[in-house]
Design a protein around this motif. Structure first.
Motif, PDB file in Angstrom:
ATOM      1  N   TYR A  64      38.086  49.324  44.168  1.00  0.00           N
ATOM      2  CA  TYR A  64      39.407  49.840  44.531  1.00  0.00           C
ATOM      3  C   TYR A  64      40.121  48.895  45.493  1.00  0.00           C
ATOM      4  O   TYR A  64      41.318  48.605  45.334  1.00  0.00           O
ATOM      5  CB  TYR A  64      39.246  51.223  45.159  1.00  0.00           C
ATOM      6  CG  TYR A  64      40.510  51.795  45.756  1.00  0.00           C
ATOM      7  CD1 TYR A  64      41.467  52.410  44.956  1.00  0.00           C
ATOM      8  CD2 TYR A  64      40.748  51.728  47.133  1.00  0.00           C
ATOM      9  CE1 TYR A  64      42.627  52.937  45.503  1.00  0.00           C
ATOM     10  CE2 TYR A  64      41.899  52.256  47.686  1.00  0.00           C
ATOM     11  CZ  TYR A  64      42.834  52.855  46.866  1.00  0.00           C
ATOM     12  OH  TYR A  64      43.974  53.369  47.419  1.00  0.00           O
ATOM     13  N   GLU A  65      39.411  48.400  46.490  1.00  0.00           N
ATOM     14  CA  GLU A  65      40.013  47.500  47.474  1.00  0.00           C
ATOM     15  C   GLU A  65      40.524  46.220  46.819  1.00  0.00           C
ATOM     16  O   GLU A  65      41.613  45.732  47.135  1.00  0.00           O
ATOM     17  CB  GLU A  65      38.991  47.165  48.563  1.00  0.00           C
ATOM     18  CG  GLU A  65      38.649  48.328  49.476  1.00  0.00           C
ATOM     19  CD  GLU A  65      39.814  48.727  50.357  1.00  0.00           C
ATOM     20  OE1 GLU A  65      40.677  47.874  50.644  1.00  0.00           O
ATOM     21  OE2 GLU A  65      39.875  49.898  50.756  1.00  0.00           O
ATOM     22  N   ASP A  66      39.741  45.664  45.897  1.00  0.00           N
ATOM     23  CA  ASP A  66      40.175  44.452  45.197  1.00  0.00           C
ATOM     24  C   ASP A  66      41.404  44.730  44.336  1.00  0.00           C
ATOM     25  O   ASP A  66      42.331  43.917  44.258  1.00  0.00           O
ATOM     26  CB  ASP A  66      39.039  43.916  44.316  1.00  0.00           C
ATOM     27  CG  ASP A  66      37.871  43.393  45.137  1.00  0.00           C
ATOM     28  OD1 ASP A  66      38.094  43.048  46.317  1.00  0.00           O
ATOM     29  OD2 ASP A  66      36.742  43.352  44.603  1.00  0.00           O
ATOM     30  N   CYS A  67      41.398  45.878  43.695  1.00  0.00           N
ATOM     31  CA  CYS A  67      42.488  46.238  42.786  1.00  0.00           C
ATOM     32  C   CYS A  67      43.807  46.408  43.532  1.00  0.00           C
ATOM     33  O   CYS A  67      44.840  45.879  43.110  1.00  0.00           O
ATOM     34  CB  CYS A  67      42.122  47.518  42.035  1.00  0.00           C
ATOM     35  SG  CYS A  67      43.432  48.155  40.966  1.00  0.00           S
ATOM     36  N   ILE A  68      43.792  47.138  44.645  1.00  0.00           N
ATOM     37  CA  ILE A  68      45.058  47.396  45.347  1.00  0.00           C
ATOM     38  C   ILE A  68      45.614  46.126  45.967  1.00  0.00           C
ATOM     39  O   ILE A  68      46.825  45.988  46.134  1.00  0.00           O
ATOM     40  CB  ILE A  68      44.908  48.489  46.427  1.00  0.00           C
ATOM     41  CG1 ILE A  68      43.922  48.064  47.514  1.00  0.00           C
ATOM     42  CG2 ILE A  68      44.508  49.810  45.812  1.00  0.00           C
ATOM     43  CD1 ILE A  68      43.896  49.030  48.692  1.00  0.00           C
TER      44      ILE A  68
END
Length: 574
Positions: free
Chosen positions: A456-460
């Motif tokens: 999630y952190e990489d995606c956002i």
């Protein structure tokens, strides 16, 4: 002989007669009723004699015909009295009847509205949800616009669900078919009335709410931003024709298909072209003022936006009406009438608010935009963990291959422009190096909650970079208007206060959501559990470093104390 005296003299004659009577004179009472300018005496017969009465003279009742008591027939006097009393009563009665007639429809309309709203609210409050903390077969993500739901969809749900598990055409209710086999995920701006189309006993609902004032700002900004993308065209006609051609050729869902943008974007688009054409006619390029929310020559000012009927209909108290299932996009036949009554009689809005609060109480998860990290962590642990458990090994490589061939070509309203020429391009016109939300790869195979959070952190991070580029490219077309958090501080307090008043239901609902969020946090995470999860999350790296540093300091301190103690012991022995 008596002759007719001119009317202007009659007034003075009657006035003189009236003022000369004694208090006990019955004639004075008559003249008090008739009045000095009564229309009943158009021509007063006055005797042609030296005793003719004028204003400064004392009247002689023997010579004033039609006025004096002796000259007037008793029957005539009685008839005049009855006539005057009848006219007075009729006038008074007509006035009161008119008031009663005017008041009656208003009273009846309010009573009708009250019955309609209360009946809807009563039936809505009777719907019970059992075991609301357990994820069911179908997850309905009720996406309130401008709350960050796009991020959750692309960076959470698309990591958990393959497109083959999504209900067809999310965000497009015209093609929605919940009967699809293996339909497990529905993400849409549709309101809660969508539940009437879903198997209620097998559906869990989640949503995110945002501070209403910030949400109104963001709605205004995004409407202008998307509309500004069309300014690459020479005129409005060219822009609309190109849009129709593109939409006819693509399978994806356009922003112009999605509520509420299908109302707000065309409205703002027409407004931007009108203002640009006006500047060209005037030959004016000099803009005064530094407040981007009040640059009338370039874009509709914020204070006019919030007072427009379209904003009243789809923006203000939008979260409350959406959670209650009463937007102008509702599936309920009674929705329009209930919404109309609430707009007309603000007092009835409390019934809608109570229904919306109960709907939030019954949801599996309620997040807050302002509490981004805590909300994301809770979503991963409350929703993500249960999805992983339910789907198990279904996210196999075979399903991944099937998913890549899926015909669904979803496009979220917050991420895809209507003009393909602007899609994923930098301000220089080159292709963006950052992946668009449509190309984000779903996670393969099983994963843990910790791995989901790292993904999630990489995606956002990529999502925000792409969004920033698109945002800046759009606003360059309406320069110097540039919407920023700092610029919001320039908006007058009077405008902010008006936004609060126009969104009083949303403010109350947001407070309720904050209470729910606090209870969710307490229920799902103890202090020890929160610490453990934060350490395992990607943004727990800083905490790990601090913990390691603190441990080293304590060890050094203990070593120092130990060495000093040993030295003292050695001195004592000597």
């Amino acid at each position: 002989m008596c002759s007719a005296r001119p009317h202007h003299l009659n007034r003075y004659v009657l006035g003189s007669v009236k003022t000369s009577f004694t208090r006990k004179s019955p004639a004075k009472k008559l003249f008090s009723i008739v009045g000095p300018q009564s229309s009943l005496i158009g021509l007063t017969a006055v005797c042609q004699s030296p005793n003719t009465v004028y204003e400064h003279e004392t009247p002689n009742f023997d010579t004033v015909c039609g006025v004096g008591i002796r000259c007037m027939d008793p029957t005539l006097k009685f008839s005049i009295l009855l006539l005057l009393l009848g006219l007075g009563c009729h006038s008074w009665g007509s006035h009161n009847s008119s008031t009663a007639v005017n008041a009656s429809p208003i009273k009846n309309d309010f009573e009708h509205c009250e019955r309609v709203v209360k009946k809807w609210a009563f039936s809505s409050l009777q719907q019970e949800v059992k075991d609301k903390h357990t994820l069911r077969d179908l997850l309905f993500f009720l996406h309130v616009p401008r709350t960050g739901g796009r991020t959750y969809f692309h960076c959470f749900l698309r990591k958990l669900y393959y497109s083959s598990l999504e209900c067809p055409r999310s965000y497009d209710k015209l093609r929605f078919d919940p009967r699809k086999q293996q339909c497990r995920l529905l993400v849409t701006h549709d309101d809660y009335s969508m539940m009437s189309k879903l198997p209620r006993e097998r559906t869990s609902v989640v949503t995110i709410l945002r501070n209403p004032v910030d949400r109104v700002f963001s709605t205004y900004e995004f409407s202008v931003e998307v509309a500004a993308r069309f300014l690459v065209h020479p005129n409005l006609t060219s822009a609309t024709q190109m849009t129709r051609r593109i939409r006819a050729k693509t399978k994806g869902v356009s922003t112009l298909d999605i509520w509420p943008w299908k109302y707000l974007v065309p409205w703002m688009r027409e407004d931007l072209f009108t203002r640009r054409d006006g500047r060209k006619l005037r030959g004016s390029n000099n803009f005064q003022g530094k407040d981007p929310y009040n640059m009338e020559e370039i874009v509709m000012p914020l204070h006019k936006f919030i007072n427009h009927p379209i904003a009243q209909e789809v923006v203000h108290n939008g979260a409350t009406f959406q959670v209650a299932g009463l937007t102008n996009n509702s599936y309920l036949s009674v929705a329009h009438e209930v919404r109309h009554c609430v707009h007309k009689y603000k007092l009835l809005g409390d019934h809608v608010l109570q229904v919306a609060k109960k709907r939030l109480d019954d949801m599996l998860y309620v997040g807050l935009t302002e509490e981004h990290r805590e909300s994301a962590t809770m979503f991963a642990n409350v929703v993500g963990a249960q999805v992983i458990s339910q789907l198990g090994g279904s996210n196999s490589s075979e399903e991944s291959a099937t998913d890549s061939k899926s015909e669904q070509n979803y496009s979220d309203s917050d991420s895809k422009p209507d003009n393909n020429d602007l899609r994923n391009r930098t301000p220089n016109g080159k292709e963006s190096e950052f992946a668009s939300p449509e190309t984000v790869e779903p996670a393969k195979g099983n994963m843990t909650v910790e791995e989901l959070m790292e993904s999630y952190e990489d995606c956002i991070s990529n999502l925000r970079k792409s969004q920033t580029l698109r945002h800046n490219a759009s606003l360059k077309r309406i320069s110097p208007a540039n919407f920023t958090k700092e610029a919001r501080l320039q908006v007058p307090e009077a405008v902010l206060q008006q936004i609060r008043q126009l969104n009083h239901l949303d403010l109350e609902l947001y407070k309720h959501a904050q209470n729910i969020f606090a209870k969710q946090h307490k229920r799902n995470f103890g202090i020890t559990e929160i610490w453990r999860r934060m350490l395992k999350s990607s943004y727990g790296t800083g905490i790990k470093v601090l913990s390691l540093g603190a441990t080293l300091v304590l060890l050094l301190l203990a070593f120092h104390v130990f060495v000093n103690a040993k030295r003292r012991t050695s001195k004592v022995k000597v």
